[in-house]
Motif scaffolding. Sequence first.
Motif, mmCIF file in Angstrom:
data_model
loop_
_atom_site.group_PDB
_atom_site.id
_atom_site.type_symbol
_atom_site.label_atom_id
_atom_site.label_comp_id
_atom_site.label_asym_id
_atom_site.label_seq_id
_atom_site.Cartn_x
_atom_site.Cartn_y
_atom_site.Cartn_z
ATOM 1 N N TYR A 164 0.296 6.266 -2.138
ATOM 2 C CA TYR A 164 0.421 7.483 -1.332
ATOM 3 C C TYR A 164 1.606 8.309 -1.796
ATOM 4 O O TYR A 164 2.634 7.785 -2.202
ATOM 5 C CB TYR A 164 0.587 7.133 0.152
ATOM 6 N N SER A 165 1.484 9.641 -1.712
ATOM 7 C CA SER A 165 2.568 10.542 -2.094
ATOM 8 C C SER A 165 3.584 10.633 -0.957
ATOM 9 O O SER A 165 3.388 10.075 0.130
ATOM 10 C CB SER A 165 2.005 11.925 -2.413
ATOM 11 N N GLN A 166 4.664 11.371 -1.207
ATOM 12 C CA GLN A 166 5.698 11.546 -0.179
ATOM 13 C C GLN A 166 5.140 12.262 1.057
ATOM 14 O O GLN A 166 5.599 12.047 2.168
ATOM 15 C CB GLN A 166 6.881 12.343 -0.742
ATOM 16 N N GLY A 167 4.152 13.124 0.851
ATOM 17 C CA GLY A 167 3.561 13.864 1.970
ATOM 18 C C GLY A 167 2.513 13.076 2.726
ATOM 19 O O GLY A 167 1.968 13.553 3.715
ATOM 20 N N GLY A 168 2.203 11.859 2.289
ATOM 21 C CA GLY A 168 1.231 11.026 2.977
ATOM 22 C C GLY A 168 -0.183 11.166 2.467
ATOM 23 O O GLY A 168 -1.107 10.579 3.023
ATOM 24 N N GLU A 169 -0.394 11.949 1.404
ATOM 25 C CA GLU A 169 -1.719 12.121 0.823
ATOM 26 C C GLU A 169 -2.013 10.979 -0.155
ATOM 27 O O GLU A 169 -1.137 10.586 -0.919
ATOM 28 C CB GLU A 169 -1.799 13.459 0.085
ATOM 29 N N PRO A 170 -3.233 10.455 -0.160
ATOM 30 C CA PRO A 170 -3.564 9.399 -1.130
ATOM 31 C C PRO A 170 -3.573 9.952 -2.558
ATOM 32 O O PRO A 170 -4.069 11.039 -2.804
ATOM 33 C CB PRO A 170 -4.941 8.932 -0.713
ATOM 34 N N LEU A 171 -2.996 9.195 -3.481
ATOM 35 C CA LEU A 171 -2.966 9.600 -4.885
ATOM 36 C C LEU A 171 -4.249 9.227 -5.607
ATOM 37 O O LEU A 171 -4.554 9.790 -6.658
ATOM 38 C CB LEU A 171 -1.765 8.946 -5.583
ATOM 39 N N TYR A 172 -5.000 8.263 -5.086
ATOM 40 C CA TYR A 172 -6.241 7.795 -5.700
ATOM 41 C C TYR A 172 -7.350 7.870 -4.668
ATOM 42 O O TYR A 172 -7.122 8.176 -3.495
ATOM 43 C CB TYR A 172 -6.084 6.349 -6.187
ATOM 44 N N ASP A 173 -8.554 7.566 -5.106
ATOM 45 C CA ASP A 173 -9.696 7.527 -4.199
ATOM 46 C C ASP A 173 -9.433 6.486 -3.102
ATOM 47 O O ASP A 173 -8.943 5.385 -3.366
ATOM 48 C CB ASP A 173 -10.953 7.166 -4.986
ATOM 49 N N ILE A 174 -9.746 6.817 -1.878
ATOM 50 C CA ILE A 174 -9.448 5.949 -0.738
ATOM 51 C C ILE A 174 -10.206 4.616 -0.843
ATOM 52 O O ILE A 174 -9.691 3.565 -0.429
ATOM 53 C CB ILE A 174 -9.744 6.660 0.600
ATOM 54 N N PHE A 175 -11.394 4.630 -1.445
ATOM 55 C CA PHE A 175 -12.153 3.391 -1.589
ATOM 56 C C PHE A 175 -11.530 2.476 -2.629
ATOM 57 O O PHE A 175 -11.600 1.255 -2.508
ATOM 58 C CB PHE A 175 -13.615 3.691 -1.914
ATOM 59 N N LEU A 176 -10.894 3.048 -3.653
ATOM 60 C CA LEU A 176 -10.164 2.233 -4.627
ATOM 61 C C LEU A 176 -8.962 1.569 -3.951
ATOM 62 O O LEU A 176 -8.698 0.381 -4.151
ATOM 63 C CB LEU A 176 -9.692 3.090 -5.801
ATOM 64 N N ILE A 177 -8.259 2.318 -3.127
ATOM 65 C CA ILE A 177 -7.100 1.771 -2.409
ATOM 66 C C ILE A 177 -7.537 0.629 -1.494
ATOM 67 O O ILE A 177 -6.922 -0.443 -1.474
ATOM 68 C CB ILE A 177 -6.394 2.883 -1.610
ATOM 69 N N LYS A 178 -8.612 0.839 -0.755
ATOM 70 C CA LYS A 178 -9.107 -0.210 0.145
ATOM 71 C C LYS A 178 -9.545 -1.447 -0.622
ATOM 72 O O LYS A 178 -9.297 -2.575 -0.193
ATOM 73 C CB LYS A 178 -10.272 0.317 0.979
ATOM 74 N N SER A 179 -10.194 -1.242 -1.768
ATOM 75 C CA SER A 179 -10.649 -2.378 -2.572
ATOM 76 C C SER A 179 -9.478 -3.182 -3.118
ATOM 77 O O SER A 179 -9.492 -4.417 -3.086
ATOM 78 C CB SER A 179 -11.512 -1.886 -3.734
ATOM 79 N N VAL A 180 -8.456 -2.496 -3.615
ATOM 80 C CA VAL A 180 -7.275 -3.193 -4.144
ATOM 81 C C VAL A 180 -6.583 -3.974 -3.030
ATOM 82 O O VAL A 180 -6.192 -5.130 -3.218
ATOM 83 C CB VAL A 180 -6.311 -2.193 -4.810
ATOM 84 N N LEU A 181 -6.448 -3.365 -1.867
ATOM 85 C CA LEU A 181 -5.798 -4.054 -0.749
ATOM 86 C C LEU A 181 -6.628 -5.234 -0.259
ATOM 87 O O LEU A 181 -6.071 -6.272 0.120
ATOM 88 C CB LEU A 181 -5.521 -3.086 0.390
ATOM 89 N N LEU A 182 -7.939 -5.121 -0.276
ATOM 90 C CA LEU A 182 -8.794 -6.227 0.135
ATOM 91 C C LEU A 182 -8.672 -7.400 -0.830
ATOM 92 O O LEU A 182 -8.541 -8.558 -0.407
ATOM 93 C CB LEU A 182 -10.247 -5.760 0.219
ATOM 94 N N ALA A 232 0.799 -1.219 0.000
ATOM 95 C CA ALA A 232 0.000 0.000 0.000
ATOM 96 C C ALA A 232 0.835 1.273 0.000
ATOM 97 O O ALA A 232 0.423 2.276 -0.570
ATOM 98 C CB ALA A 232 -0.919 0.006 1.213
ATOM 99 N N ILE A 233 1.982 1.271 0.612
ATOM 100 C CA ILE A 233 2.715 2.522 0.821
ATOM 101 C C ILE A 233 3.246 3.136 -0.473
ATOM 102 O O ILE A 233 2.902 4.262 -0.794
ATOM 103 C CB ILE A 233 3.823 2.315 1.871
ATOM 104 N N PRO A 234 4.079 2.449 -1.273
ATOM 105 C CA PRO A 234 4.686 3.154 -2.419
ATOM 106 C C PRO A 234 3.729 3.596 -3.529
ATOM 107 O O PRO A 234 3.752 4.758 -3.913
ATOM 108 C CB PRO A 234 5.715 2.154 -2.950
ATOM 109 N N PRO A 235 2.854 2.725 -4.059
ATOM 110 C CA PRO A 235 2.115 3.172 -5.245
ATOM 111 C C PRO A 235 0.874 4.027 -4.963
ATOM 112 O O PRO A 235 0.401 4.716 -5.855
ATOM 113 C CB PRO A 235 1.704 1.868 -5.913
#
Length: 87
Positions: free
Chosen positions: A29-47, A24-27
């Motif tokens: 989130y940005s260096q500042g810790g902001e999500p680069l994509y929609d948070i629900f997309l990130i959660k779905s991919v991780l799930l 989850a960390i490299p692709p």
Amino acid sequence: MNVTSGVKLLGFGLLTWLLPFLLAIPPFYSQGGEPLYDIFLIKSVLLVFSTALGTFLILIYIRGRTRPVRPGRCPARRRVAPDQLGA
């Protein structure tokens, strides 16, 4: 369960928990810790990743058993009469 089987199972559990965080960390989130994509997309991919990884590790664990489970044979299964179901 013997010691090596328990250690293997614990290691697989740790991998199932740790690898999604490392993914989850490299692709996502940005260096500042902001999500680069929609948070629900990130959660779905991780799930989906966690589920696929967990399934793969369970298959490895089950195939490594010394006494395989035969399909269709469950020791806890028993027949239930229709009158016991309340019908």
